[in-house]
Design a protein around this motif. Sequence first.
Motif, PDB file in Angstrom:
ATOM      1  N   GLU A 100      12.792   5.333  23.851  1.00 49.06           N
ATOM      2  CA  GLU A 100      13.105   4.256  24.815  1.00 49.06           C
ATOM      3  C   GLU A 100      14.404   3.532  24.409  1.00 49.06           C
ATOM      4  N   VAL A 101      14.487   3.188  23.118  1.00 54.71           N
ATOM      5  CA  VAL A 101      15.715   2.541  22.628  1.00 54.71           C
ATOM      6  C   VAL A 101      16.882   3.529  22.731  1.00 54.71           C
ATOM      7  N   SER A 102      16.651   4.790  22.324  1.00 50.16           N
ATOM      8  CA  SER A 102      17.723   5.796  22.372  1.00 50.16           C
ATOM      9  C   SER A 102      18.282   5.957  23.778  1.00 50.16           C
ATOM     10  N   ASN A 103      17.405   5.883  24.782  1.00 51.29           N
ATOM     11  CA  ASN A 103      17.853   6.073  26.161  1.00 51.29           C
ATOM     12  C   ASN A 103      18.700   4.916  26.677  1.00 51.29           C
ATOM     13  N   CYS A 104      18.572   3.735  26.093  1.00 55.80           N
ATOM     14  CA  CYS A 104      19.319   2.568  26.592  1.00 55.80           C
ATOM     15  C   CYS A 104      20.489   2.166  25.704  1.00 55.80           C
ATOM     16  N   VAL A 105      20.539   2.719  24.483  1.00 57.77           N
ATOM     17  CA  VAL A 105      21.508   2.209  23.516  1.00 57.77           C
ATOM     18  C   VAL A 105      22.967   2.493  23.904  1.00 57.77           C
ATOM     19  N   SER A 106      23.231   3.608  24.571  1.00 60.58           N
ATOM     20  CA  SER A 106      24.619   3.886  24.964  1.00 60.58           C
ATOM     21  C   SER A 106      25.116   2.835  25.940  1.00 60.58           C
ATOM     22  N   ALA A 107      24.248   2.443  26.897  1.00 62.64           N
ATOM     23  CA  ALA A 107      24.650   1.431  27.886  1.00 62.64           C
ATOM     24  C   ALA A 107      24.900   0.096  27.193  1.00 62.64           C
ATOM     25  N   VAL A 108      24.023  -0.278  26.272  1.00 60.99           N
ATOM     26  CA  VAL A 108      24.195  -1.557  25.570  1.00 60.99           C
ATOM     27  C   VAL A 108      25.460  -1.524  24.712  1.00 60.99           C
ATOM     28  N   SER A 109      25.718  -0.382  24.066  1.00 62.23           N
ATOM     29  CA  SER A 109      26.870  -0.333  23.169  1.00 62.23           C
ATOM     30  C   SER A 109      28.188  -0.192  23.927  1.00 62.23           C
ATOM     31  N   SER A 110      28.120  -0.060  25.248  1.00 60.07           N
ATOM     32  CA  SER A 110      29.384  -0.010  26.006  1.00 60.07           C
ATOM     33  C   SER A 110      29.771  -1.397  26.543  1.00 60.07           C
ATOM     34  N   ILE A 111      28.973  -2.416  26.215  1.00 61.44           N
ATOM     35  CA  ILE A 111      29.295  -3.787  26.647  1.00 61.44           C
ATOM     36  C   ILE A 111      30.302  -4.392  25.655  1.00 61.44           C
ATOM     37  N   GLY A 112      31.457  -4.818  26.168  1.00 63.77           N
ATOM     38  CA  GLY A 112      32.541  -5.305  25.311  1.00 63.77           C
ATOM     39  C   GLY A 112      32.128  -6.406  24.352  1.00 63.77           C
ATOM     40  N   GLU A 113      31.376  -7.378  24.846  1.00 60.87           N
ATOM     41  CA  GLU A 113      30.995  -8.520  24.019  1.00 60.87           C
ATOM     42  C   GLU A 113      30.043  -8.089  22.890  1.00 60.87           C
ATOM     43  N   VAL A 114      29.193  -7.121  23.172  1.00 62.11           N
ATOM     44  CA  VAL A 114      28.287  -6.589  22.133  1.00 62.11           C
ATOM     45  C   VAL A 114      29.142  -5.979  21.027  1.00 62.11           C
ATOM     46  N   ARG A 115      30.133  -5.173  21.427  1.00 64.84           N
ATOM     47  CA  ARG A 115      30.972  -4.510  20.428  1.00 64.84           C
ATOM     48  C   ARG A 115      31.783  -5.524  19.623  1.00 64.84           C
ATOM     49  N   SER A 185      23.465  13.669  26.750  1.00 64.88           N
ATOM     50  CA  SER A 185      23.931  12.551  27.576  1.00 64.88           C
ATOM     51  C   SER A 185      24.539  11.458  26.703  1.00 64.88           C
ATOM     52  N   ARG A 186      24.026  11.289  25.464  1.00 63.30           N
ATOM     53  CA  ARG A 186      24.653  10.295  24.584  1.00 63.30           C
ATOM     54  C   ARG A 186      26.053  10.744  24.155  1.00 63.30           C
ATOM     55  N   ASP A 187      26.225  12.054  23.905  1.00 63.45           N
ATOM     56  CA  ASP A 187      27.564  12.577  23.563  1.00 63.45           C
ATOM     57  C   ASP A 187      28.531  12.201  24.673  1.00 63.45           C
ATOM     58  N   LYS A 188      28.085  12.431  25.914  1.00 65.11           N
ATOM     59  CA  LYS A 188      28.960  12.184  27.064  1.00 65.11           C
ATOM     60  C   LYS A 188      29.266  10.689  27.170  1.00 65.11           C
ATOM     61  N   ALA A 189      28.203   9.853  27.079  1.00 66.11           N
ATOM     62  CA  ALA A 189      28.404   8.410  27.204  1.00 66.11           C
ATOM     63  C   ALA A 189      29.285   7.893  26.063  1.00 66.11           C
ATOM     64  N   ASP A 190      29.031   8.352  24.843  1.00 63.73           N
ATOM     65  CA  ASP A 190      29.766   7.849  23.676  1.00 63.73           C
ATOM     66  C   ASP A 190      31.245   8.244  23.708  1.00 63.73           C
ATOM     67  N   THR A 191      31.537   9.451  24.235  1.00 66.22           N
ATOM     68  CA  THR A 191      32.929   9.910  24.198  1.00 66.22           C
ATOM     69  C   THR A 191      33.720   9.475  25.432  1.00 66.22           C
ATOM     70  N   THR A 192      33.036   9.060  26.495  1.00 65.02           N
ATOM     71  CA  THR A 192      33.778   8.713  27.722  1.00 65.02           C
ATOM     72  C   THR A 192      33.777   7.223  28.040  1.00 65.02           C
ATOM     73  N   ARG A 193      33.053   6.403  27.241  1.00 72.05           N
ATOM     74  CA  ARG A 193      33.044   4.970  27.580  1.00 72.05           C
ATOM     75  C   ARG A 193      34.456   4.396  27.429  1.00 72.05           C
ATOM     76  N   SER A 194      34.725   3.312  28.191  1.00 75.64           N
ATOM     77  CA  SER A 194      36.109   2.834  28.191  1.00 75.64           C
ATOM     78  C   SER A 194      36.466   2.073  26.913  1.00 75.64           C
ATOM     79  N   ILE A 195      35.490   1.385  26.308  1.00 77.80           N
ATOM     80  CA  ILE A 195      35.811   0.619  25.091  1.00 77.80           C
ATOM     81  C   ILE A 195      35.422   1.425  23.856  1.00 77.80           C
ATOM     82  N   SER A 196      36.363   1.574  22.936  1.00 77.98           N
ATOM     83  CA  SER A 196      36.121   2.275  21.669  1.00 77.98           C
ATOM     84  C   SER A 196      35.315   3.561  21.820  1.00 77.98           C
TER      85      SER A 196
END
Length: 232
Positions: A100-115, A185-196
């Motif tokens: 459950e956490v794994s499925n949502c963590v990419s979205a959370v880690s793409s939030i600028g303020e979180v980073r 899907s995490r590979d894709k999200a992690d490598t294509t997100r706009s921030i870092s």
Amino acid sequence: MDNKRIIIALDGHSSCGKSTFAKAIAARLGYIFIDTGAMYRAVTLYALEHGAITSGIVDEARTEALLGEINIDFRFNAARGASDIYVNGDLVEGKIRTIEVSNCVSAVSSIGEVRRRLVALQQEMGRRKGVVMDGRDIGTVVFPDAELKIFMTAKAEVRAERRFKELTAKGDNVTFEEVYRNVVSRDKADTTRSISPLRKADDAIVLDNSHMSVEEQMAWFMERYNEAIKKL
Ligand code: DC
């Protein structure tokens, strides 16, 4: 001796054994191991438990609003030979690695303020050097001047198989396909997100461990480490 302590930045794809490797390196060198993925997972867990994620959809504004009340720290657990992660004094180590956490963590880690918050905390944690930090943006953003940067990877099937074994051993009721889809899907999200986005720093050395034992990886690492120390 103190001036010989360096920062080791370990980046790479999900589930390629980065944490296991980083822990072994830290134990060998007497360094502190910092698992930055655990920090993004801890924020995700907190968001899940405080109504900022519903049916897998992350509410960015609500997640950002929660950041001020999230206090993250690591405490060394001698039994595990590694640090456990705490949120506001609660041990969450066992709760942050569910699907459950794994499925949502990419979205959370793409939030600028979180980073921004977590990167600042990570920079503070590495200020005195002697750390092995594992993540996705350590060599590119958190410590662009790290003395030794390693970019770890392995084939997606090999990584899914490793994560699947880990989860089923813990009693998690998942299928291999589910875990494989999550890895891809995490590979894709992690490598294509706009921030870092996850990318190899130009001066990082690649370690593909698809067919390497932990001992072989350690021997490979010690050669690079000794070279890095000689350059100081
Ligand atoms: O290493 P891990 O699989 O536990 O990391 C969980 C997630 O956190 C991963 O999908 C990407 C994100 N992450 C990140 O964006 N930056 C980091 N430095 C570490 C992790």
